[in-house]
Design an enzyme around this catalytic site. Structure first.
Site, short mmCIF file in Angstrom:
data_model
loop_
_atom_site.label_atom_id
_atom_site.label_comp_id
_atom_site.label_asym_id
_atom_site.label_seq_id
_atom_site.Cartn_x
_atom_site.Cartn_y
_atom_site.Cartn_z
CG ASN A 401 -2.08 0.95 1.32
OD1 ASN A 401 -2.10 1.98 0.47
ND2 ASN A 401 -3.23 0.75 1.83
CG ASP A 402 1.74 2.74 3.64
OD1 ASP A 402 0.74 3.32 3.61
OD2 ASP A 402 1.94 2.28 4.79
CB VAL A 403 6.09 0.71 -0.89
CG1 VAL A 403 6.56 0.82 0.49
CG2 VAL A 403 5.33 -0.34 -1.12
CB ALA A 442 1.96 5.16 6.48
#
Length: 474
Positions: A401-403, A442
């Protein structure tokens, strides 16, 4: 055993540890690297026992019992731990290293003659004050060890789900950290000046408190750096105690672990475009990111099924797979490799893109893919493959997700702004497997979900991938 032979064996052990680190730098040589490390540790343990050579049977019984219990627990955990639980296992092991440093320092404090850190009158047997150098080494070792212990326990709790992965922001935390830090410096000076055990235990208590307080505010997105950082701390704690004991192997091992962990932490911080200090002082996922995510939940997304994904990938020229923690939780790596094998049979070029902080510890995704026998030459790091997304037909994101969040490049108000991410949005089509629309670790919603070329595949990563495999076989 003579001191010269012991020194030589410790040197051989240290050389094997260096070869172990060299081997672990590449997946192809990792197994050999582990073997070198095991042999080196075996030599170090046997040499230490030969040098100490206790004369009474009770001491030998305690030593052998300790080795048996510790080795048995370690072997059991190594054989039974799930790959998804590896990050918290690493954090737990780091805590034990820190705790061991505290215990050894305490033993040296109360039995200085046994550790050769105090003058003993040969006529009377009277033990004099502990040498100042030993007190400095001891105080540093116990401070770093205690900090590592509680910090690793908090990291374990966050990774294991016993605590929230979101940053827990304490009021005036920076002021508290500074006050405790200054107090620790003063106590170290007092201990070296007086040798009073009271100061030793005050250092231990304050370091234990500081370790917990420093890790609690760090959010989940920074956890891979925290694990690497704690690894470094555990090494320095071991090195400090090695100086106290005069043990060459412990000094070499601790220095290797400490320096390699520090270098890895720096590399990962650079990959996230963050400074080491910013990670320590606080984590991702502040209030702004959470609020933004809540406001974006109502926006429409394009939803697809396994058959749609199979059709798109079967007719693609190049597919880049981006694994993340969602793949780890679902244990979908074997199904993913089977899907990739079927695509390659159809003439599709398949590659894997790994972000440095994907997962919950350094190299998490590489380990999982290696477990599924994914060829090493198909796995690429961010800087080596990021430019290829624009030439790929499909980017298959499985729980990362965040990356993959493009807002890290455009939204200056985002908590992850400036972090290098994988350019998956440049692919012709983005297939994104996710259980739901919740924000990532995050605490930031992913702008990628709402792009016109993104198709969401909602469900368990393993089940969805297995459905895609079935559709590809038809």
């Amino acid at each position: 055993m003579s001191a010269n032979i012991a020194a030589l064996l410790y040197l051989v052990s240290g050389a094997l540890f260096i070869l172990a680190l060299r081997g672990l730098s590449n997946p192809r040589s990792a197994r050999q690297g582990n073997l070198f490390g095991m042999i080196g540790m075996g030599i170090a343990i046997v040499t230490t026992l030969a040098v100490a050579a206790p004369s009474d049977w009770l001491s030998w019984l305690l030593i052998i019992g300790g080795l048996g219990i510790g080795g048995g627990i370690g072997a059991y955990m190594a054989r039974t731990v799930k790959m998804t639980d590896m990050p918290q296992l690493v954090a737990a092991f780091h805590s034990l290293v820190g705790l061991a440093a505290v215990f050894v320092a305490a033993a040296a404090l109360y039995a200085p003659a046994a550790f050769n850190i105090a003058h003993v009158d040969p006529a009377t047997g009277h033990v004099g004050p502990i040498h100042m150098q030993a007190l400095i080494e001891m105080s540093l070792g116990v401070a770093i060890g205690a900090f590592t212990f509680t910090g690793s326990v908090i990291a374990f709790a966050k990774l294991n789900g016993n605590m929230s992965g979101k940053p827990i922001i304490l009021p005036a935390r920076h002021a508290i950290h500074i006050i405790i830090g200054v107090a620790l410096i003063g106590l170290v000076w007092a201990l070296t000046a007086t040798g009073d055990p009271l100061y030793f235990w005050l250092i231990t208590i304050l370091a234990l408190v500081l370790g917990g307080l420093m890790i609690i505010p760090i959010g989940g997105a920074d956890m891979p750096v925290v694990v690497s950082m704690l690894n470094s701390y555990s090494g320095w704690a071991a090195a400090g105690i090695g100086f106290t004991l005069g043990n060459t192997a412990l000094i070499i091992t601790g220095a290797l672990v400490g320096s390699s962990g520090a270098i890895l932490s720096y590399i990962m911080c650079k990959a996230m475009n963050r400074s080491f200090i910013s990670v320590i002082l606080g984590g991702f996922g502040g209030d702004s990111g959470t609020a933004a995510a809540a406001g974006e939940d109502e926006r429409p997304v394009k939803q697809g099924a396994a058959e749609d994904a199979a059709f798109l990938m079967k007719n693609a020229g190049k597919v880049i797979i981006v694994p993340g923690y969602g793949m780890a939780v679902a244990q979908a790596q074997h199904a993913l490799r089977e899907m990739a094998d079927l695509l390659k049979q159809e003439g599709v070029t398949v590659k894997y893109a790994i972000h440095p902080v994907a997962g919950r510890m350094p190299g998490h995704m590489n380990v999982l893919l290696a477990e599924a026998n994914v060829p090493y030459d198909e796995v690429f790091e961010l800087e080596d493959i990021n430019s290829e997304f624009a030439q790929s037909d499909v980017a298959f994101v499985i729980g990362a997700n965040d990356v993959t969040n493009p807002s890290a490049k455009t939204d200056k108000t985002s908590p992850i702004y400036g972090m290098p991410v994988l350019n998956v949005e440049d692919a012709g089509t983005v297939l994104f497997i996710k259980r739901g629309m919740a924000a990532g670790y995050a605490g930031v919603q992913n702008e990628l979900f709402y792009r016109d070329n993104t198709m969401m595949l909602f469900g368990d990563a393993k089940k969805m991938t297995e459905e895609i495999v079935k559709a590809l076989g038809h």
